[in-house]
Motif scaffolding. Structure first.
Motif, PDB file in Angstrom:
ATOM      1  N   THR A  27       3.062   1.847 -12.471  1.00  0.00           N
ATOM      2  CA  THR A  27       1.724   1.349 -12.785  1.00  0.00           C
ATOM      3  C   THR A  27       1.298   1.970 -14.104  1.00  0.00           C
ATOM      4  O   THR A  27       1.841   2.983 -14.545  1.00  0.00           O
ATOM      5  CB  THR A  27       0.718   1.689 -11.680  1.00  0.00           C
ATOM      6  N   VAL A  35      -4.559   6.814  -5.325  1.00  0.00           N
ATOM      7  CA  VAL A  35      -3.717   6.254  -4.269  1.00  0.00           C
ATOM      8  C   VAL A  35      -4.148   6.842  -2.928  1.00  0.00           C
ATOM      9  O   VAL A  35      -4.384   8.050  -2.819  1.00  0.00           O
ATOM     10  CB  VAL A  35      -2.235   6.562  -4.545  1.00  0.00           C
ATOM     11  N   THR A  45      -7.894   1.532  -1.286  1.00  0.00           N
ATOM     12  CA  THR A  45      -7.519   1.233  -2.674  1.00  0.00           C
ATOM     13  C   THR A  45      -6.093   0.711  -2.759  1.00  0.00           C
ATOM     14  O   THR A  45      -5.793  -0.189  -3.539  1.00  0.00           O
ATOM     15  CB  THR A  45      -7.637   2.481  -3.574  1.00  0.00           C
ATOM     16  N   THR A  46      -5.185   1.264  -1.928  1.00  0.00           N
ATOM     17  CA  THR A  46      -3.760   0.989  -2.150  1.00  0.00           C
ATOM     18  C   THR A  46      -2.985   0.811  -0.837  1.00  0.00           C
ATOM     19  O   THR A  46      -2.073   1.585  -0.538  1.00  0.00           O
ATOM     20  CB  THR A  46      -3.123   2.135  -2.955  1.00  0.00           C
ATOM     21  N   ASN A  48      -0.596  -1.250  -0.012  1.00  0.00           N
ATOM     22  CA  ASN A  48       0.839  -1.478  -0.214  1.00  0.00           C
ATOM     23  C   ASN A  48       1.555  -0.233  -0.712  1.00  0.00           C
ATOM     24  O   ASN A  48       2.683   0.053  -0.293  1.00  0.00           O
ATOM     25  CB  ASN A  48       1.049  -2.640  -1.179  1.00  0.00           C
ATOM     26  N   MET A  49       0.916   0.517  -1.589  1.00  0.00           N
ATOM     27  CA  MET A  49       1.502   1.781  -2.014  1.00  0.00           C
ATOM     28  C   MET A  49       1.588   2.751  -0.846  1.00  0.00           C
ATOM     29  O   MET A  49       2.570   3.498  -0.707  1.00  0.00           O
ATOM     30  CB  MET A  49       0.680   2.391  -3.155  1.00  0.00           C
ATOM     31  N   ASP A  50       0.570   2.745   0.003  1.00  0.00           N
ATOM     32  CA  ASP A  50       0.583   3.609   1.184  1.00  0.00           C
ATOM     33  C   ASP A  50       1.717   3.208   2.129  1.00  0.00           C
ATOM     34  O   ASP A  50       2.376   4.061   2.735  1.00  0.00           O
ATOM     35  CB  ASP A  50      -0.761   3.530   1.907  1.00  0.00           C
ATOM     36  N   ARG A 229      -6.586  -1.701  -7.138  1.00  0.00           N
ATOM     37  CA  ARG A 229      -6.283  -2.563  -6.002  1.00  0.00           C
ATOM     38  C   ARG A 229      -5.434  -3.760  -6.457  1.00  0.00           C
ATOM     39  O   ARG A 229      -4.521  -4.198  -5.748  1.00  0.00           O
ATOM     40  CB  ARG A 229      -7.579  -3.035  -5.351  1.00  0.00           C
ATOM     41  N   ASP A 232      -2.012  -2.667  -6.784  1.00  0.00           N
ATOM     42  CA  ASP A 232      -1.441  -2.576  -5.440  1.00  0.00           C
ATOM     43  C   ASP A 232      -1.026  -3.948  -4.924  1.00  0.00           C
ATOM     44  O   ASP A 232       0.003  -4.088  -4.248  1.00  0.00           O
ATOM     45  CB  ASP A 232      -2.455  -1.941  -4.492  1.00  0.00           C
ATOM     46  N   ASP A 233      -1.812  -4.972  -5.238  1.00  0.00           N
ATOM     47  CA  ASP A 233      -1.431  -6.343  -4.869  1.00  0.00           C
ATOM     48  C   ASP A 233      -0.092  -6.698  -5.515  1.00  0.00           C
ATOM     49  O   ASP A 233       0.757  -7.349  -4.892  1.00  0.00           O
ATOM     50  CB  ASP A 233      -2.498  -7.338  -5.321  1.00  0.00           C
ATOM     51  N   VAL A 235       2.289  -4.579  -6.370  1.00  0.00           N
ATOM     52  CA  VAL A 235       3.318  -3.834  -5.644  1.00  0.00           C
ATOM     53  C   VAL A 235       3.692  -4.571  -4.363  1.00  0.00           C
ATOM     54  O   VAL A 235       4.882  -4.719  -4.024  1.00  0.00           O
ATOM     55  CB  VAL A 235       2.834  -2.408  -5.318  1.00  0.00           C
TER      56      VAL A 235
END
Length: 630
Positions: A27, A35, A45-46, A48-50, A229, A232-233, A235
């Protein structure tokens, strides 16, 4: 011994992961604590990263080396500090000046198919670099569109499949780099077709301690977090594409940010929040899902040698120039015999040897401890505007020391965050608020030396450099800094040794400012660096008859390291409209003849040639002058 042990541990694992793919996701301008799993105070916030973190080994003490983009990324993919890879700012070098291999060279030599999207020119020392594919859209590449990242991943994976090779894809998501979601040029709200899956409101966002709680600043932070965010989308779209490809279980994923948020005291600096990065590595069959490393400090100068070990690319090990010297308040351990990696590549200019400043931490991924990893070294030289403001820093889990020889009390540091709505508002508030005025003064002028106890003061608000009770700790950090500068042959070594002498510091700055390029000079330097070698040229007949055939000779001189490359030869009419394109393949030196049928109705034609599959990945593009058709 460590490398032998590593091979014993990894051999059975590598056999079940024959030629694993590599997917690197970055990113742009995202702080680590934005994150969720890294302690973000704002919910959701994240996601997908999580989710990726739950599948990966997550490092809590990972740092990039530089707080701005091009030099930071070049450290990652060269394994060298900026003063050694010579990408200290935003100026590329010529291909002929690059005398060391980078990620793309090394994995291509090992049989990998390479692809990249976004930050293409910022990810290698010279441009154009011979990526196998550049995953840009045909027209304007909308890198802020989250769904497009899934399409790019699918295209790259399919292209590698067609080539019959494992893939190495570098997908550099554009968010949350400015402009933020729905942000105009002066911070006003603007229409934005690329809406994130969740938009945050100013009243709900956390305000970092190094900024100030104010409605205008909150508005900019809300746009920033909405952009996080949206990243993250992107990701999520990439991970879905990978899963759909069927390659998920044979793909190593590395995820991180290139540096901190693009607001004051983060981007372009060397503070804690400038360089801390959310590093996650998912290595199927090796890393433990949901594992967290709270033990080791990891630097991105170590990424390339680590990747070579992970991919099983043949390498021999030498003593690195940078060893992560063990540090506590008492001791710095010498690990000068720790392993690093090298590899030799043949090219038209001879052999390039991969010797790294960093060292592999692949052993950490298998669960082994590396006790020397207790500090990281950081470096800044030049910002995107071309201003030289050299800085060096060393950080442990507990302490941060920063040396800024450019600071003389009057010189003002410019940078990417000075024009933000947040910075402008802080200057307004500074007129009536002494505390904010002091922060702005530090932002502009800095001081030559700073020391922060980051375990209690991660926002770097209280400079302890002159406090007697911390003198011993500061001395340890200064000694570690000097040792690192010696090992890595840092040209600022003697200035650091005489850091208390303003005259010595100003001599350095006069020399650097004499070399400083303005915007026009930087553009000219980059244009010269990007000028392609004469890979192809076209020989076109002087006379062409309507309705007849014409033969164009394509002279090619392709360096050995490029192998066989596709060359597109195009016939165009007087308006530049394509009439026909013919693809040939060539390697080395020679001449290829390409024959076209000339339509009877055209009045003039021209010919174009490019090396590559299309204009987006062209290593060279040449165009002939129009020729009248008789």
């Amino acid at each position: 011994m460590r490398f032998i042990y590593l091979l014993i541990v990894l051999c059975p694992l590598l056999s079940t992961l024959a030629q694993p793919n590599l997917l690197i996701i970055t990113t742009d301008d995202m702080s680590c604590d934005s994150v969720g799993v890294y302690g973000c105070k704002l919910k959701d916030t994240t996601p997908n990263m999580d989710k990726l973190a739950a599948q990966s080994l997550r490092f809590n003490y990972a740092h990039v080396v530089v707080g701005n983009c091009m030099p930071s990324r070049n450290v990652m993919w060269s394994g060298k500090y900026p003063h050694n890879n010579r990408i200290e700012g935003f100026r590329a070098m010529s291909k002929n000046d690059k005398d060391y291999p980078v990620l793309g060279d090394l994995v291509k030599a090992a049989g990998y198919f390479t692809g990249i999207r976004h930050k293409v020119e910022h990810s290698t020392p010279y441009s154009p670099f011979p990526w196998d594919i550049i995953l840009s859209e045909a027209k304007k590449d909308d890198v802020k569109n989250a769904a497009s990242w899934g399409k790019a991943a699918t295209t790259g994976i399919e292209a590698a499949k067609q080539a019959g090779k494992p893939f190495c894809l570098l997908l550099n998501i554009a968010d949350p780099h400015k402009p933020f979601y729905a942000e105009g040029n002066r911070g006003e709200t603007a229409s934005d077709p690329n809406m994130p899956s969740k938009v945050f409101a100013p009243e709900e966002v956390p305000v970092p301690g190094f900024l100030h709680d104010d409605p205008i600043i909150r508005k900019e932070l809300a746009l920033y977090y909405s952009s996080v965010r949206r990243a993250d989308d992107g990701v999520g779209a990439i991970l879905e594409a990978l899963k759909a490809s069927g390659q998920d279980e044979n793909t190593i994923i590395i995820f991180l940010s290139d540096h901190g948020m693009p607001l004051p005291f983060a981007k372009t600096q060397l503070y804690h929040h400038s360089t801390r990065t959310p590093l996650m590595i998912r290595w199927p069959g090796v890393t433990k899902a949901g594992a967290v490393d709270d033990t080791h400090m990891i630097s991105t100068v170590d990424l390339l040698p680590t990747i070579l070990d992970m991919l099983g690319i043949e390498s021999s090990h030498l003593a690195p120039r940078d060893e992560h010297s063990a540090s506590s308040a008492k001791k710095v351990t010498d690990v000068s015999n720790a392993p690093s990696a090298k590899n030799a590549l043949s090219s038209s200019r001879g052999a390039m040897t991969a010797t790294f400043d960093g060292q592999s931490f692949a052993a950490v991924l298998t669960g082994e401890k590396q006790p020397e990893r207790t500090m990281v070294f950081k470096e800044h030289n030049e910002n995107a505007g071309g201003q030289n403001t050299p800085m060096r820093a060393v950080q442990t889990k507990d302490w941060l020391y920063v040396f800024s020889p450019w600071s003389n009390g009057t010189r003002v540091m410019s940078g990417a965050t000075a024009g933000t709505a947040t910075c402008r508002q802080m200057r307004v508030l500074a007129k009536t608020n002494e505390a904010i005025a002091a922060r702005i003064d530090l932002f502009d002028h800095r001081v030559p030396e700073e020391a922060y106890e980051v375990r209690y003061d991660p926002e770097a608000l209280t400079n302890l450099i002159a406090t007697p009770e911390h003198a011993t700790q500061v001395a340890v950090l200064e000694k570690a800094m000097e040792d690192w500068m010696v090992r890595t042959k840092d040209p600022l070594l003697e200035v650091f040794r005489h850091r208390a002498d303003l005259t010595v510091r100003e001599e350095l700055m006069q020399q650097l400012e004499g070399q400083q390029l303005n915007k026009k000079g930087r553009q000219a330097a980059n244009k010269a660096a990007k000028a392609p070698a004469s890979l192809i040229s076209l020989e076109v007949p002087e006379t062409i008859a309507a309705g007849a055939q014409v033969t164009v000779n394509v002279k090619h001189t392709l360096p050995a390291d490029l192998g066989e490359k596709p060359i597109q030869v195009t016939l165009k009419d007087a308006k530049g409209t394509r009439l026909k394109r013919i693809e040939i393949k060539a390697s080395g030196e020679g001449i290829k003849a390409v024959t076209f049928d000339i339509p009877a109705e055209v009045k003039a034609v021209s010919f174009a040639g490019l090396v590559g599959k299309g204009i987006n990945d062209a290593l060279q593009h040449v165009q002939s002058k129009p020729v009248k058709v008789k």
